[in-house]
Design a protein around this motif. Structure first.
Motif, PDB file in Angstrom:
ATOM      1  N   LEU A 183      38.848  33.748  35.902  1.00  0.00           N
ATOM      2  CA  LEU A 183      39.092  33.936  37.425  1.00  0.00           C
ATOM      3  C   LEU A 183      39.352  35.300  37.778  1.00  0.00           C
ATOM      4  CD1 LEU A 183      40.457  30.684  38.670  1.00  0.00           C
ATOM      5  CD2 LEU A 183      38.204  31.372  39.034  1.00  0.00           C
ATOM      6  N   LEU A 184      40.144  35.828  36.928  1.00  0.00           N
ATOM      7  CA  LEU A 184      40.646  37.389  37.219  1.00  0.00           C
ATOM      8  C   LEU A 184      39.378  38.146  36.864  1.00  0.00           C
ATOM      9  CD1 LEU A 184      44.201  37.367  35.467  1.00  0.00           C
ATOM     10  CD2 LEU A 184      43.670  37.152  38.190  1.00  0.00           C
ATOM     11  N   VAL A 185      38.627  37.906  35.743  1.00  0.00           N
ATOM     12  CA  VAL A 185      37.675  38.906  35.523  1.00  0.00           C
ATOM     13  C   VAL A 185      36.374  38.798  36.605  1.00  0.00           C
ATOM     14  CG1 VAL A 185      35.522  39.086  33.955  1.00  0.00           C
ATOM     15  CG2 VAL A 185      37.790  38.559  32.938  1.00  0.00           C
ATOM     16  N   VAL A 186      36.376  37.659  37.260  1.00  0.00           N
ATOM     17  CA  VAL A 186      35.323  37.402  38.334  1.00  0.00           C
ATOM     18  C   VAL A 186      35.777  38.062  39.697  1.00  0.00           C
ATOM     19  CG1 VAL A 186      34.416  35.811  40.006  1.00  0.00           C
ATOM     20  CG2 VAL A 186      34.567  35.258  37.552  1.00  0.00           C
ATOM     21  N   TRP A 187      37.295  38.222  39.687  1.00  0.00           N
ATOM     22  CA  TRP A 187      37.703  38.851  40.922  1.00  0.00           C
ATOM     23  C   TRP A 187      37.611  40.305  40.658  1.00  0.00           C
ATOM     24  CZ3 TRP A 187      43.841  40.259  41.541  1.00  0.00           C
ATOM     25  CH2 TRP A 187      43.953  40.885  42.724  1.00  0.00           C
ATOM     26  N   TRP A 188      37.801  40.817  39.547  1.00  0.00           N
ATOM     27  CA  TRP A 188      37.297  42.202  39.184  1.00  0.00           C
ATOM     28  C   TRP A 188      36.059  42.789  39.418  1.00  0.00           C
ATOM     29  CZ3 TRP A 188      34.818  44.757  34.800  1.00  0.00           C
ATOM     30  CH2 TRP A 188      35.491  46.203  34.878  1.00  0.00           C
ATOM     31  N   LEU A 189      34.976  41.885  38.943  1.00  0.00           N
ATOM     32  CA  LEU A 189      33.502  41.943  39.426  1.00  0.00           C
ATOM     33  C   LEU A 189      33.065  42.110  40.713  1.00  0.00           C
ATOM     34  CD1 LEU A 189      32.055  40.031  36.191  1.00  0.00           C
ATOM     35  CD2 LEU A 189      32.215  42.524  36.493  1.00  0.00           C
ATOM     36  N   VAL A 190      33.986  41.030  41.460  1.00  0.00           N
ATOM     37  CA  VAL A 190      33.488  40.960  42.964  1.00  0.00           C
ATOM     38  C   VAL A 190      34.046  42.037  43.432  1.00  0.00           C
ATOM     39  CG1 VAL A 190      34.211  39.406  45.225  1.00  0.00           C
ATOM     40  CG2 VAL A 190      33.348  38.176  42.860  1.00  0.00           C
ATOM     41  N   ALA A 191      35.291  42.575  43.085  1.00  0.00           N
ATOM     42  CA  ALA A 191      35.672  43.798  43.873  1.00  0.00           C
ATOM     43  C   ALA A 191      34.960  44.982  43.671  1.00  0.00           C
ATOM     44  CB  ALA A 191      37.154  44.171  43.270  1.00  0.00           C
ATOM     45  N   ALA A 192      34.341  44.991  42.228  1.00  0.00           N
ATOM     46  CA  ALA A 192      33.316  46.255  41.973  1.00  0.00           C
ATOM     47  C   ALA A 192      32.221  46.146  42.890  1.00  0.00           C
ATOM     48  CB  ALA A 192      33.083  46.212  40.625  1.00  0.00           C
TER      49      ALA A 192
END
Length: 138
Positions: A47-56
């Motif tokens: 979920l943290l990786v997804v958050w990072w990708l969505v933020a990008a």
């Protein structure tokens, strides 16, 4: 023809299942439990990786905000733990794959493989972070 009460057999008493607390923890038991825990932790880390990708994908300012969180000492500690969980779970999966082939099931061999899983996950985690810092030049 009915049986008399004297000849009728009473149901057998079923044995009670022993609770985990009566067993002395072994390395294979411990690594099995840790494998399950790291599997659960990987859901949170993903979920943290997804958050990072969505933020990008949203905006540069939001990406900088998320990077700031991940770059803090707490964020790096969480990412370090995620890296270790990933490496440990991967090596545990390889260990189970080896066992599925019928290899390494002897007690002493299984214990050695379990210790190797633990040591390997620590070494791989440290190696990944060292290489990452060297690649960043920090």
């Amino acid at each position: 023809m009915s049986q008399s009460p004297a000849t009728r057999q009473s149901p057998r008493a079923r044995p009670l299942s022993p609770h985990l607390t009566i067993y002395r923890p072994t390395i294979t038991m411990t690594m099995s439990i840790v494998h399950r825990i790291t599997g659960g932790a990987l859901y949170f880390g993903t979920l943290l990786v997804v958050w990072w990708l969505v933020a990008a994908s949203i905006s540069e300012s939001y990406f900088d905000f998320v990077n700031g969180i991940f770059g803090s000492w707490l964020g790096r500690l969480v990412l370090f733990g995620y890296t270790w969980a990933l490496m440990h779970h991967m090596l545990g999966g390889i260990r189970h794959f080896v066992w599925d082939t019928g290899t390494g099931l002897e007690k002493h061999t299984a214990s050695k493989i379990a210790w190797a899983t633990l040591a390997g996950s620590v070494v791989l985690t440290l190696a990944i972070w060292v290489v990452g810092y060297l690649a960043r030049g920090a």
